[in-house]
Design an enzyme around this catalytic site. Structure first.
Site, PDB file in Angstrom:
ATOM      1  N   LYS A  22       0.831  -1.205   0.000  1.00  8.00           N
ATOM      2  CA  LYS A  22       0.000   0.000   0.000  1.00  8.00           C
ATOM      3  C   LYS A  22       0.868   1.258   0.000  1.00  8.00           C
ATOM      4  O   LYS A  22       0.622   2.187  -0.761  1.00  8.00           O
ATOM      5  CB  LYS A  22      -0.908   0.008   1.234  1.00  8.00           C
ATOM      6  N   ASN A  23       1.891   1.276   0.838  1.00  9.42           N
ATOM      7  CA  ASN A  23       2.671   2.507   0.964  1.00  9.42           C
ATOM      8  C   ASN A  23       3.611   2.752  -0.206  1.00  9.42           C
ATOM      9  O   ASN A  23       4.308   3.756  -0.257  1.00  9.42           O
ATOM     10  CB  ASN A  23       3.454   2.516   2.280  1.00  9.42           C
ATOM     11  N   ARG A  92      -5.272  10.734   3.967  1.00  3.85           N
ATOM     12  CA  ARG A  92      -4.313  11.764   4.306  1.00  3.85           C
ATOM     13  C   ARG A  92      -3.052  11.675   3.449  1.00  3.85           C
ATOM     14  O   ARG A  92      -2.410  12.670   3.145  1.00  3.85           O
ATOM     15  CB  ARG A  92      -3.960  11.657   5.795  1.00  3.85           C
ATOM     16  N   CYS A 116      -5.529  13.198  12.333  1.00  5.39           N
ATOM     17  CA  CYS A 116      -6.119  11.964  11.832  1.00  5.39           C
ATOM     18  C   CYS A 116      -6.128  10.981  12.980  1.00  5.39           C
ATOM     19  O   CYS A 116      -5.815  11.331  14.116  1.00  5.39           O
ATOM     20  CB  CYS A 116      -5.335  11.415  10.657  1.00  5.39           C
ATOM     21  N   ARG A 121      -0.769  15.050  12.300  1.00  5.60           N
ATOM     22  CA  ARG A 121       0.248  14.659  11.313  1.00  5.60           C
ATOM     23  C   ARG A 121       0.603  15.889  10.484  1.00  5.60           C
ATOM     24  O   ARG A 121       0.072  16.090   9.392  1.00  5.60           O
ATOM     25  CB  ARG A 121      -0.262  13.516  10.433  1.00  5.60           C
ATOM     26  N   PRO A 122       1.489  16.716  11.001  1.00  5.37           N
ATOM     27  CA  PRO A 122       1.829  17.947  10.281  1.00  5.37           C
ATOM     28  C   PRO A 122       2.569  17.660   8.980  1.00  5.37           C
ATOM     29  O   PRO A 122       3.117  16.563   8.803  1.00  5.37           O
ATOM     30  CB  PRO A 122       2.735  18.681  11.276  1.00  5.37           C
ATOM     31  N   ILE A 123       2.580  18.660   8.086  1.00  8.79           N
ATOM     32  CA  ILE A 123       3.338  18.502   6.833  1.00  8.79           C
ATOM     33  C   ILE A 123       4.358  19.644   6.690  1.00  8.79           C
ATOM     34  O   ILE A 123       4.721  20.024   5.590  1.00  8.79           O
ATOM     35  CB  ILE A 123       2.424  18.400   5.587  1.00  8.79           C
ATOM     36  N   ASP A 124       4.774  20.185   7.844  1.00  7.73           N
ATOM     37  CA  ASP A 124       5.733  21.296   7.805  1.00  7.73           C
ATOM     38  C   ASP A 124       7.017  20.943   7.052  1.00  7.73           C
ATOM     39  O   ASP A 124       7.564  21.778   6.314  1.00  7.73           O
ATOM     40  CB  ASP A 124       6.061  21.750   9.241  1.00  7.73           C
ATOM     41  N   LEU A 125       7.487  19.703   7.181  1.00  9.24           N
ATOM     42  CA  LEU A 125       8.742  19.326   6.515  1.00  9.24           C
ATOM     43  C   LEU A 125       8.562  19.292   5.005  1.00  9.24           C
ATOM     44  O   LEU A 125       9.443  19.707   4.252  1.00  9.24           O
ATOM     45  CB  LEU A 125       9.222  17.952   7.014  1.00  9.24           C
ATOM     46  N   ASP A 306       3.823   0.663  11.892  1.00 10.54           N
ATOM     47  CA  ASP A 306       2.588   0.069  11.375  1.00 10.54           C
ATOM     48  C   ASP A 306       2.399  -1.386  11.795  1.00 10.54           C
ATOM     49  O   ASP A 306       1.284  -1.911  11.757  1.00 10.54           O
ATOM     50  CB  ASP A 306       2.564   0.158   9.833  1.00 10.54           C
ATOM     51  N   ILE A 328       6.994   6.792  16.819  1.00 10.62           N
ATOM     52  CA  ILE A 328       6.769   7.584  15.593  1.00 10.62           C
ATOM     53  C   ILE A 328       5.524   8.467  15.706  1.00 10.62           C
ATOM     54  O   ILE A 328       5.582   9.655  15.412  1.00 10.62           O
ATOM     55  CB  ILE A 328       6.645   6.661  14.349  1.00 10.62           C
TER      56      ILE A 328
HETATM   57  C1  UD1 Z   1       4.182   6.915   6.125  1.00 12.88           C
HETATM   58  C2  UD1 Z   1       3.292   5.724   5.917  1.00 12.88           C
HETATM   59  C3  UD1 Z   1       2.684   5.274   7.247  1.00 12.88           C
HETATM   60  C4  UD1 Z   1       3.807   4.989   8.237  1.00 12.88           C
HETATM   61  C5  UD1 Z   1       4.748   6.183   8.345  1.00 12.88           C
HETATM   62  C6  UD1 Z   1       5.951   5.929   9.223  1.00 12.88           C
HETATM   63  C7  UD1 Z   1       2.439   6.042   3.681  1.00 12.88           C
HETATM   64  C8  UD1 Z   1       1.267   6.292   2.809  1.00 12.88           C
HETATM   65  N1  UD1 Z   1       2.226   6.084   4.997  1.00 12.88           N
HETATM   66  O1  UD1 Z   1       3.381   7.972   6.657  1.00 12.88           O
HETATM   67  O2  UD1 Z   1       1.930   4.081   7.015  1.00 12.88           O
HETATM   68  O3  UD1 Z   1       3.235   4.741   9.501  1.00 12.88           O
HETATM   69  O4  UD1 Z   1       5.232   6.559   7.038  1.00 12.88           O
HETATM   70  O5  UD1 Z   1       6.680   4.851   8.742  1.00 12.88           O
HETATM   71  O6  UD1 Z   1       3.520   5.739   3.211  1.00 12.88           O
HETATM   72  N2  UD1 Z   1       6.150  14.617  10.664  1.00 12.88           N
HETATM   73  C9  UD1 Z   1       6.243  15.959  10.988  1.00 12.88           C
HETATM   74  N3  UD1 Z   1       6.250  16.868   9.982  1.00 12.88           N
HETATM   75  C10 UD1 Z   1       6.171  16.512   8.663  1.00 12.88           C
HETATM   76  C11 UD1 Z   1       6.078  15.133   8.349  1.00 12.88           C
HETATM   77  C12 UD1 Z   1       6.067  14.209   9.367  1.00 12.88           C
HETATM   78  O7  UD1 Z   1       6.318  16.335  12.160  1.00 12.88           O
HETATM   79  O8  UD1 Z   1       6.182  17.389   7.783  1.00 12.88           O
HETATM   80  C13 UD1 Z   1       6.115  13.604  11.761  1.00 12.88           C
HETATM   81  C14 UD1 Z   1       4.743  12.894  11.811  1.00 12.88           C
HETATM   82  O9  UD1 Z   1       3.820  13.632  12.552  1.00 12.88           O
HETATM   83  C15 UD1 Z   1       5.098  11.583  12.467  1.00 12.88           C
HETATM   84  C16 UD1 Z   1       6.514  11.314  11.933  1.00 12.88           C
HETATM   85  O10 UD1 Z   1       7.007  12.557  11.464  1.00 12.88           O
HETATM   86  O11 UD1 Z   1       5.152  11.725  13.857  1.00 12.88           O
HETATM   87  C17 UD1 Z   1       6.544  10.271  10.825  1.00 12.88           C
HETATM   88  O12 UD1 Z   1       5.820  10.719   9.730  1.00 12.88           O
HETATM   89  P1  UD1 Z   1       6.150  10.315   8.221  1.00 12.88           P
HETATM   90  O13 UD1 Z   1       7.403   9.511   8.156  1.00 12.88           O
HETATM   91  O14 UD1 Z   1       6.059  11.558   7.416  1.00 12.88           O
HETATM   92  O15 UD1 Z   1       4.931   9.375   7.903  1.00 12.88           O
HETATM   93  P2  UD1 Z   1       3.916   9.456   6.697  1.00 12.88           P
HETATM   94  O16 UD1 Z   1       4.666   9.741   5.436  1.00 12.88           O
HETATM   95  O17 UD1 Z   1       2.780  10.325   7.071  1.00 12.88           O
END
Ligand code: UD1
Length: 421
Positions: A22-23, A92, A116, A121-125, A306, A328
């Site tokens: 899926k991912n 998301r 969620c 789940r921020p997207i600041d990065l 996961d 995480i």
């Molecule tokens: C992806 C996977 C998800 C998995 C996760 C960690 C997909 C579709 N989903 O999610 O199944 O559980 O990786 O292996 O591939 N964070 C920030 N700022 C950001 C981005 C992330 O603070 O801009 C934090 C998140 O809140 C979280 C951590 O980083 O605590 C991990 O997130 P990330 O690795 O980005 O996971 P996803 O890509 O959302």
């Protein structure tokens, strides 16, 4: 809405093929946008998240076709750059379309993803990296308007955390940007390498995936290609946990054992015997599962967050007390209250879950709170005596291709309450 009903206590045995990841399939489908010709993607699991991705692609003007496990996307006629809010809410991870759409047309509009089921789940990065590449972002009424007025340019990006989604978004924006992009502290998950393999086969120049530093040399344009999605290491762990918790013996085919090392060692620690042969493995459960003192989720190649809920469900039946530390996501234990309905003895505080193994779980009514938490309920239900009825199964269907049929094939007494729409 249909529910899953399990009459627990059957020992699982037999052989299954594991679905595509899926991912991996979600970012690869988004990536078809930066390849403005026909892309053929094989081994696509039949998931509601894949359906949502196809809806997004179609809404943006791509032509999509599904035949069995193959999805064909022709993004040549892309005509829109706004990702519909309703679909963004549904999934998301549709945030990965952001990098792809900007990469293709230089601008994109998405709704701001809120919290969620796993907590905020921020997207600041993602956003700060895109800004470094020349994107201006304005937020208005819950929408993010993103535009690279002077085109995307390569940049040196230091991620403060190796975010999977941010690494994917940067790669997608960088493949056709001007010049070189370097991602320091990139995510190393196998799904990142799969995305890079797909893009490289379409003419991209991405190097270093699977290591901390990823280099992307921007190229003028990409072309169509054909690709097969890697096996789903989390689905594999799910069926292994189901085999282990029922005292069974199951062979998994079409897997990539090298992607699953941290998970395999936890199964072994719990007393399971695992024999690997090429792209298959056989898991044989012990008579009684042993406790695993501590499992900590972390980034790849560490233990995946996961697979945590599945491990916790399995350890409910082990002898002794196990501890799971979730590093995480902030709020990943909501399903624990549902597991407790089946008699599980789990205490959580912050990021720690203490699991006291018990001899007997008993069937009960419960609800999936999220995808993997829902799968954990299925796993516990298989081991529980009597009937377990699981509601809100749309969460489970986001990530499993026919989990009910697959487990039934292994001898489980499991079915849907009503015909699925
Ligand atoms: C992806 C996977 C998800 C998995 C996760 C960690 C997909 C579709 N989903 O999610 O199944 O559980 O990786 O292996 O591939 N964070 C920030 N700022 C950001 C981005 C992330 O603070 O801009 C934090 C998140 O809140 C979280 C951590 O980083 O605590 C991990 O997130 P990330 O690795 O980005 O996971 P996803 O890509 O959302």
């Amino acid at each position: 809405m249909s529910e899953i009903i399990i009459n627990g206590g059957r020992v699982l045995s037999g052989e299954i093929d594991v679905q595509g990841a899926k991912n991996s399939v979600l970012p690869v489908l988004a990536a078809t946008i930066v390849c403005p010709q026909t892309c053929t993607v094989h081994n696509c699991p039949d998931l509601s998240d894949v359906e949502t991705s196809v809806k997004i692609l179609t809404g943006l003007g791509c032509r999509c076709k599904r035949e069995g496990n193959t999805v064909t996307v022709d993004s040549g006629g892309l005509s829109d750059y706004k990702i519909p809010e309703s679909l963004m809410r549904e999934m998301r991870s549709s945030v990965v379309f952001l990098g792809a759409v900007i990469g293709r047309v230089g601008k994109a509009v998405i709704s701001s993803p809120g919290g969620c089921e796993l907590g905020p789940r921020p997207i600041d990065l993602h956003l700060s990296a895109l800004c470094k590449m020349g994107v201006t972002i304005t937020e208005e009424h819950g929408f993010l308007y993103c535009e690279a007025e002077n085109g995307l340019r390569g940049a040196e990006i230091n991620l403060s955390f190796p975010s999977v989604g941010a690494t994917e978004n940067i790669i997608l924006a960088a493949v056709t940007a001007k010049g070189l992009t370097v991602i320091h502290n990139a995510a190393k998950e196998p799904e990142i390498s799969d995305l890079a393999d797909f893009l490289n086969s379409a003419g991209a120049r991405i190097y270093g995936c699977g290591s901390d530093t990823v280099y992307i040399n921007g190229v003028e344009r990409l072309h169509g290609t054909e690709h097969s999605i890697i096996p789903d290491r989390i689905a594999a762990a799910t069926y292994m946990a189901c085999a282990a918790v029922t005292g069974g013996k199951v062979k998994l085919n079409s897997i990539m054992p090298s992607h699953m090392m941290s998970q395999l060692s936890v199964f072994r620690e719990s007393g399971c015997n695992i024999e690997i042969s090429g792209k298959s493995l056989v898991i044989t459960a012990p008579k009684v599962l042993s406790r695993v003192p501590t499992v900590r989720s972390t980034v790849y190649p560490g233990f995946p967050t996961d697979a945590g809920p599945l491990m916790i469900a399995m350890l409910c039946k082990a002898v002794g007390t196990s501890v799971f530390v979730e590093n995480i996501f902030e709020n990943r234990f909501r399903y624990v209250d549902e597991l407790k309905r089946l008699g599980a003895k789990i205490k959580t505080e912050g990021k720690i879950a203490v699991i006291e193994g018990c001899e007997r779980l008993s069937g009960a009514g419960c609800k999936a709170t999220d995808l993997r938490g829902g799968a954990a309920l299925v796993c516990a239900g298989l081991a529980a005596s009597g009937n377990t009825r699981i509601g809100e199964i749309h969460h489970i269907e986001r990530g499993y291709d026919d989990i009910v049929g697959t487990l039934a094939e292994l001898g489980a007494d499991i079915k849907y309450t009503a015909e699925k729409e």
